[in-house]
Design a protein around this motif. Structure first.
Motif, PDB file in Angstrom:
ATOM      1  N   UNK A  56       0.857  -1.185   0.000  1.00  0.00           N
ATOM      2  CA  UNK A  56       0.000   0.000   0.000  1.00  0.00           C
ATOM      3  C   UNK A  56       0.893   1.235   0.000  1.00  0.00           C
ATOM      4  N   UNK A  57       0.641   2.144  -0.928  1.00  0.00           N
ATOM      5  CA  UNK A  57       1.342   3.423  -0.973  1.00  0.00           C
ATOM      6  C   UNK A  57       0.368   4.491  -0.502  1.00  0.00           C
ATOM      7  N   UNK A  58       0.758   5.247   0.495  1.00  0.00           N
ATOM      8  CA  UNK A  58      -0.146   6.212   1.108  1.00  0.00           C
ATOM      9  C   UNK A  58       0.066   7.622   0.565  1.00  0.00           C
ATOM     10  N   UNK A  59      -1.028   8.358   0.464  1.00  0.00           N
ATOM     11  CA  UNK A  59      -1.048   9.769   0.074  1.00  0.00           C
ATOM     12  C   UNK A  59      -0.220  10.016  -1.188  1.00  0.00           C
ATOM     13  N   UNK A  60      -0.575   9.289  -2.218  1.00  0.00           N
ATOM     14  CA  UNK A  60       0.118   9.382  -3.501  1.00  0.00           C
ATOM     15  C   UNK A  60      -0.537  10.470  -4.361  1.00  0.00           C
ATOM     16  N   UNK A  61       0.176  11.517  -4.764  1.00  0.00           N
ATOM     17  CA  UNK A  61      -0.403  12.550  -5.644  1.00  0.00           C
ATOM     18  C   UNK A  61      -0.464  12.044  -7.091  1.00  0.00           C
ATOM     19  N   UNK A  62      -1.618  12.160  -7.696  1.00  0.00           N
ATOM     20  CA  UNK A  62      -1.790  11.735  -9.085  1.00  0.00           C
ATOM     21  C   UNK A  62      -1.433  12.913  -9.987  1.00  0.00           C
ATOM     22  N   UNK A  63      -0.542  12.652 -10.965  1.00  0.00           N
ATOM     23  CA  UNK A  63       0.028  13.745 -11.748  1.00  0.00           C
ATOM     24  C   UNK A  63      -0.667  13.996 -13.077  1.00  0.00           C
ATOM     25  N   UNK A  64      -0.833  12.939 -13.884  1.00  0.00           N
ATOM     26  CA  UNK A  64      -1.359  13.154 -15.235  1.00  0.00           C
ATOM     27  C   UNK A  64      -2.024  11.889 -15.745  1.00  0.00           C
ATOM     28  N   UNK A  65      -2.520  11.963 -16.991  1.00  0.00           N
ATOM     29  CA  UNK A  65      -3.187  10.832 -17.622  1.00  0.00           C
ATOM     30  C   UNK A  65      -2.203  10.120 -18.533  1.00  0.00           C
ATOM     31  N   UNK A  66      -2.253   8.779 -18.527  1.00  0.00           N
ATOM     32  CA  UNK A  66      -1.389   7.963 -19.379  1.00  0.00           C
ATOM     33  C   UNK A  66      -2.243   7.214 -20.389  1.00  0.00           C
ATOM     34  N   UNK A  67      -1.651   6.198 -21.013  1.00  0.00           N
ATOM     35  CA  UNK A  67      -2.361   5.402 -22.010  1.00  0.00           C
ATOM     36  C   UNK A  67      -3.480   4.593 -21.376  1.00  0.00           C
ATOM     37  N   UNK A  68      -4.479   4.258 -22.202  1.00  0.00           N
ATOM     38  CA  UNK A  68      -5.603   3.416 -21.806  1.00  0.00           C
ATOM     39  C   UNK A  68      -6.384   3.972 -20.621  1.00  0.00           C
ATOM     40  N   UNK A  69      -6.336   5.288 -20.429  1.00  0.00           N
ATOM     41  CA  UNK A  69      -7.161   5.932 -19.423  1.00  0.00           C
ATOM     42  C   UNK A  69      -6.635   5.875 -18.014  1.00  0.00           C
ATOM     43  N   UNK A  70      -5.519   5.191 -17.806  1.00  0.00           N
ATOM     44  CA  UNK A  70      -4.931   5.157 -16.461  1.00  0.00           C
ATOM     45  C   UNK A  70      -4.220   6.473 -16.189  1.00  0.00           C
ATOM     46  N   UNK A  71      -3.992   6.750 -14.908  1.00  0.00           N
ATOM     47  CA  UNK A  71      -3.267   7.953 -14.527  1.00  0.00           C
ATOM     48  C   UNK A  71      -1.875   7.596 -14.033  1.00  0.00           C
TER      49      UNK A  71
END
Length: 468
Positions: free
Chosen positions: A9-24
């Motif tokens: 488990x990785x805690x408090x992970x900031x999501x930066x941008x969008x990648x391929x196939x709709x994942x971030x």
């Protein structure tokens, strides 16, 4: 980060941008983390489900902060259903990330000199834009944890969509925002009739049960096609359901059915029987009529397809004297659409039935300057073909997601038409092919087109010219 054997488990992970196939994309300890079901700007705890040397794949388990880019999804099935995965982003943001996807692929994979990429063409409709949906019957409905906890006796029969990653589980759909009415009304009526008359829903594991699949096609002419798939022939039960639909929905202009005893739902090799109406429906585009049969391919966003084809025609730059080759022509939609601007159009397609549709579409529109050939493009387009057919001035190619076969690209380089218009539903494989074509061609125009709002899919049209 906490660890418990393989449970990371990785805690408090900031999501930066969008990648391929709709994942971030996020980053943690010098590794890229691909996360599903989030938006740029979210801060989340994630559980890792796949660990590789250079990247991780994870899914969110707790949100600490929600992105300002988020909007409230309009569909109650969002998050469980596998479709419309970008409903939680504004449409403007969706278009931004699709444009970015095209740019990134062309720059990182193609690595060719590029002109300024035109702004993406957004879809005029963002809901109810599809003209075809397929639903599956199953006796193993997806059950929520809340339903399990209720301890009530549950109805396990369902008519709906597959749960992502679970071929044997079907999510019952109350209302789908993808296709205009009477799509929802017909699906719900079929489900209610089947349950009221105790028709058996298919068991995808045991391969038993009567009802398998429901396809609904709607045309911009107002015509409606319904195709029901049955696992075995049960005349009384089948006729009862078909008669019910015929009487309840007089707007169904093509009511068909298939007996499919195979292990999968594909029916291109099976007989489709017409119960009532015509064996096809008709789409219209710029005065042209296109017959769509039960096995026909036709762009599922008809309005946006018209804009896509106009872009293709404009980039082809036809003056009336050109020989045009239309590779992967399908049912000849593009070929017939551009025919009035060309001397002759030669279409090629792997699926023989689609070629027969293409010929019919030319006939019903009194188009006499088209020729169509069935076969694998890499085998059709060879020296023998070129010796008996006129040399192309323009090639239009609209391959499947895998892109063009290497042999087709080699032949294009050998034939060297003055212009190539490359329509793609996968910018990554398109970029790979552009790198190969760079030997003789320069990219002169790039136009992304959004055919599928609320998904990560994007169409892209590239025009190439022969280098001097």
């Amino acid at each position: 980060m906490s660890r418990k054997k393989k449970n990371i488990v990785i805690e408090k992970l900031p999501i930066e941008s969008v990648a391929a196939e709709g994942k971030c994309v996020a980053r943690h300890e010098n590794k890229v983390v691909f996360v599903e079901g989030v938006a740029p700007g979210d801060v989340v705890d994630v559980r890792v489900k796949r660990k590789k040397k250079s990247f991780l794949e994870a899914y969110p388990i707790h949100f600490h902060e929600y992105s300002k880019l988020r909007v409230q999804p309009f569909c109650k099935h969002f998050g469980t259903c596998g479709g419309c995965k970008w409903q939680h982003l504004t449409y403007e943001q969706q278009l931004h990330y699709k444009q970015q996807q095209v740019t990134d692929n062309l720059q990182r994979i193609a690595k060719v000199e590029l002109p300024e990429i035109s702004p993406i063409m957004g879809s005029q409709q963002t809901t109810y834009y599809r003209n075809k949906l397929e639903f599956t019957f199953s006796n193993k409905r997806w059950i929520t944890q809340e339903e399990i906890n209720s301890a009530e006796e549950l109805d396990r029969d369902a008519l709906g969509f597959h749960i992502p990653g679970r071929f044997d589980k079907i999510l019952a759909i109350d209302h789908c925002y993808l296709q205009p009415e009477p799509s929802n009304e017909i699906r719900l009526a079929v489900d209610q009739y089947a349950k009221a008359n105790q028709l058996t829903y298919f068991d995808l594991v045991e391969q038993e049960g009567l009802l398998r699949n429901l396809i609904i096609r709607t045309a911009n002419t107002g015509q409606v096609m319904v195709i029901l798939q049955f696992y075995y022939d049960s005349k009384e039960e089948i006729e009862g359901l078909l008669k019910y639909l015929q009487e309840k929905f007089p707007q169904i202009t093509s009511l068909q059915y298939v007996i499919n005893p195979k292990g999968n739902e594909t029916f291109h090799d099976l007989e489709v029987k017409t119960y009532s109406g015509e064996p096809y429906i008709t789409e219209e585009m710029e005065g042209l009529k296109f017959r769509v049969g039960p096995k026909s391919f036709y762009q599922t966003n008809a309005q946006q397809a018209y804009d896509l084809y106009k872009v293709t025609r404009d980039l082809a730059g036809l003056k009336g004297h050109e020989i045009v080759y239309d590779l992967y022509t399908g049912t000849g939609t593009i070929a017939n659409f551009v025919a009035k601007g060309a001397k002759e159009v030669i279409g090629m397609e792997y699926v023989a039935a689609a070629i027969e549709d293409a010929k019919i579409n030319s006939q019903i529109n009194s188009i006499e300057n088209t020729r169509f050939y069935a076969g694998d493009i890499k085998d059709l387009l060879d020296d023998g073909f070129m010796s008996t057919h006129p040399h192309p001035d323009v090639v239009i190619t609209d391959p499947p997601r895998a892109g063009m076969h290497a042999d087709v690209i080699k032949m294009l380089l050998k034939v060297a038409p003055k212009r190539i218009v490359y329509v793609s539903c996968n910018p990554a494989t398109q970029a790979r092919d552009l790198a190969l074509l760079d030997e003789k061609y320069s990219v002169k125009a790039v136009q992304p087109v959004d055919m599928f709002p609320h998904t990560y899919h994007v169409e892209n049209v590239v025009m190439l010219e022969l280098k001097s």
